[in-house]
Design an enzyme around this catalytic site. Structure first.
Site, mmCIF file in Angstrom:
data_model
loop_
_atom_site.group_PDB
_atom_site.id
_atom_site.type_symbol
_atom_site.label_atom_id
_atom_site.label_comp_id
_atom_site.label_asym_id
_atom_site.label_seq_id
_atom_site.Cartn_x
_atom_site.Cartn_y
_atom_site.Cartn_z
ATOM 1 N N ASP A 18 19.098 -32.130 -12.767
ATOM 2 C CA ASP A 18 19.733 -33.375 -13.208
ATOM 3 C C ASP A 18 18.920 -34.534 -12.657
ATOM 4 O OD1 ASP A 18 21.581 -31.969 -14.591
ATOM 5 O OD2 ASP A 18 23.315 -32.535 -13.382
ATOM 6 N N TYR A 21 19.739 -39.183 -15.108
ATOM 7 C CA TYR A 21 21.112 -39.271 -15.617
ATOM 8 C C TYR A 21 21.226 -40.309 -16.714
ATOM 9 C CZ TYR A 21 24.851 -36.550 -13.612
ATOM 10 O OH TYR A 21 25.750 -35.553 -13.365
ATOM 11 N N ASN A 56 21.465 -29.265 -16.335
ATOM 12 C CA ASN A 56 22.101 -29.331 -17.651
ATOM 13 C C ASN A 56 22.011 -30.725 -18.268
ATOM 14 O OD1 ASN A 56 24.041 -29.478 -15.316
ATOM 15 N ND2 ASN A 56 25.418 -30.283 -16.889
ATOM 16 N N HIS A 150 19.428 -25.028 -10.443
ATOM 17 C CA HIS A 150 20.313 -26.194 -10.528
ATOM 18 C C HIS A 150 21.766 -25.830 -10.254
ATOM 19 C CE1 HIS A 150 22.125 -29.935 -11.676
ATOM 20 N NE2 HIS A 150 22.834 -29.337 -12.627
ATOM 21 N N HIS A 159 32.508 -28.174 -9.749
ATOM 22 C CA HIS A 159 32.177 -27.129 -10.730
ATOM 23 C C HIS A 159 32.506 -25.729 -10.222
ATOM 24 C CE1 HIS A 159 30.281 -29.908 -13.502
ATOM 25 N NE2 HIS A 159 29.535 -30.391 -12.526
ATOM 26 N N HIS A 185 23.932 -29.502 -8.941
ATOM 27 C CA HIS A 185 25.051 -29.402 -9.883
ATOM 28 C C HIS A 185 26.324 -30.034 -9.325
ATOM 29 C CE1 HIS A 185 26.684 -28.286 -13.659
ATOM 30 N NE2 HIS A 185 27.475 -27.336 -13.215
ATOM 31 N N ASP A 186 26.885 -29.470 -8.260
ATOM 32 C CA ASP A 186 28.024 -30.136 -7.636
ATOM 33 C C ASP A 186 27.516 -31.299 -6.795
ATOM 34 O OD1 ASP A 186 30.503 -29.190 -8.447
ATOM 35 O OD2 ASP A 186 30.295 -27.356 -7.281
ATOM 36 N N HIS A 187 28.171 -32.466 -6.949
ATOM 37 C CA HIS A 187 27.687 -33.702 -6.326
ATOM 38 C C HIS A 187 28.224 -33.811 -4.906
ATOM 39 C CE1 HIS A 187 26.764 -35.730 -10.446
ATOM 40 N NE2 HIS A 187 26.613 -34.417 -10.486
#
Length: 267
Positions: A18, A21, A56, A150, A159, A185-187
């Site tokens: 990512d 953005y 993604n 990712h 997620h 992926h998870d922030h």
């Protein structure tokens, strides 16, 4: 990051995907490349190679643009490929393109468009990738084996676990003495110990859009650290030990973990 990078005298930087953005890059000429990368990471210590995987959100744009060698003419630090290996001798880092593993990106796109030009058959793509990862890990003679993707395999963040990776990729990692699996992926920032193997799951996806407050069970077995805010992670390796440190945006240490290299893995 610049201050910590100088202090540690880093060799390179890893981006867990990512990278741009919300919807990746539109082309090799997209000004977002310089605005979100070149003009942001300006510290002298960060003028090192950047090894990046696609996330993604990158696939929602022109994924091929991020893979293009033309970007290296704009900023020579940049290296993004679908899947690749960085081998320093001491450590072998296998970068895995995890987005095609997730079935929902093909069947439930929610008004998003994905650039699947390099993935003609999801089933064949995943099968070949798993075969390549398995072979690379099996043949590796590095002291430390690290896999970067990712998507999370284990996470208590928004997620959560990625079921397809738990089913297909995790058994390969467990069978081949992988030390660390690193993801975005998870922030958030998190450290989870695998309960069935020595693997440590390290999430460093807290570059932006953090503080979600969406946490799936802090009582999870193996959870050693979780931080819902923004920050980053450093990894220092030598023949005998590894040190993982998570920082907040100011460089304050939030979590430090050190491990000695087990003798049976030091072959």
């Amino acid at each position: 990051m610049g201050r910590i990078g100088e202090k540690l005298d880093i060799n390179f930087v890893v981006s867990t995907g990512d990278n741009f953005y919300d919807n990746g890059l539109t082309s090799e000429q997209d000004t977002a490349f310089e605005e979100s990368f070149t003009k942001v990471y300006t510290a002298n210590s960060l003028q090192k190679p950047w090894y990046s995987v696609l996330g993604n959100h990158d696939y929602r744009g022109n994924a091929e643009a991020q893979l293009s060698p033309l970007l290296r003419k704009i900023d020579s630090r940049w290296l993004c490929l679908r899947s690749f290996i960085v081998n320093s001798g001491l450590a072998e880092i296998i970068f895995v393109d995890t987005t095609p593993f997730v079935k929902a990106y093909f069947t439930d796109t929610k008004d998003h468009t994905y650039d699947w030009r390099g993935v003609h058959s999801r089933k064949l793509y995943i099968a070949k990738l798993l075969k390549d990862v398995k072979l690379a890990l099996k043949e590796s003679t590095a002291k430390w084996k690290i896999v970067v993707g990712h998507h999370s395999i284990k996470s208590v963040g928004h997620h959560g676990d990625t079921k397809e990776l738990s089913k297909w990729l995790l058994p390969v990692l467990q069978a081949n003495n992988v030390d660390f699996y690193m993801n975005g992926h998870d922030h958030c920032l998190e450290h989870i110990r695998d309960t069935d193997s020595p693997i440590q799951f390290l999430t460093s996806g807290a570059g932006s859009k953090a503080w979600r407050g969406d946490i799936k069970g802090l009582s999870r077995d193996g959870l050693k650290f979780f931080y819902d805010g923004q920050g980053f992670m450093s990894v220092q390796l030598n023949k005998m030990d590894a040190e993982i440190i998570f920082y907040d945006v100011f460089g304050k240490i939030l979590h430090r973990w050190r491990t000695l290299k087990q003798l049976h893995q030091s072959t």
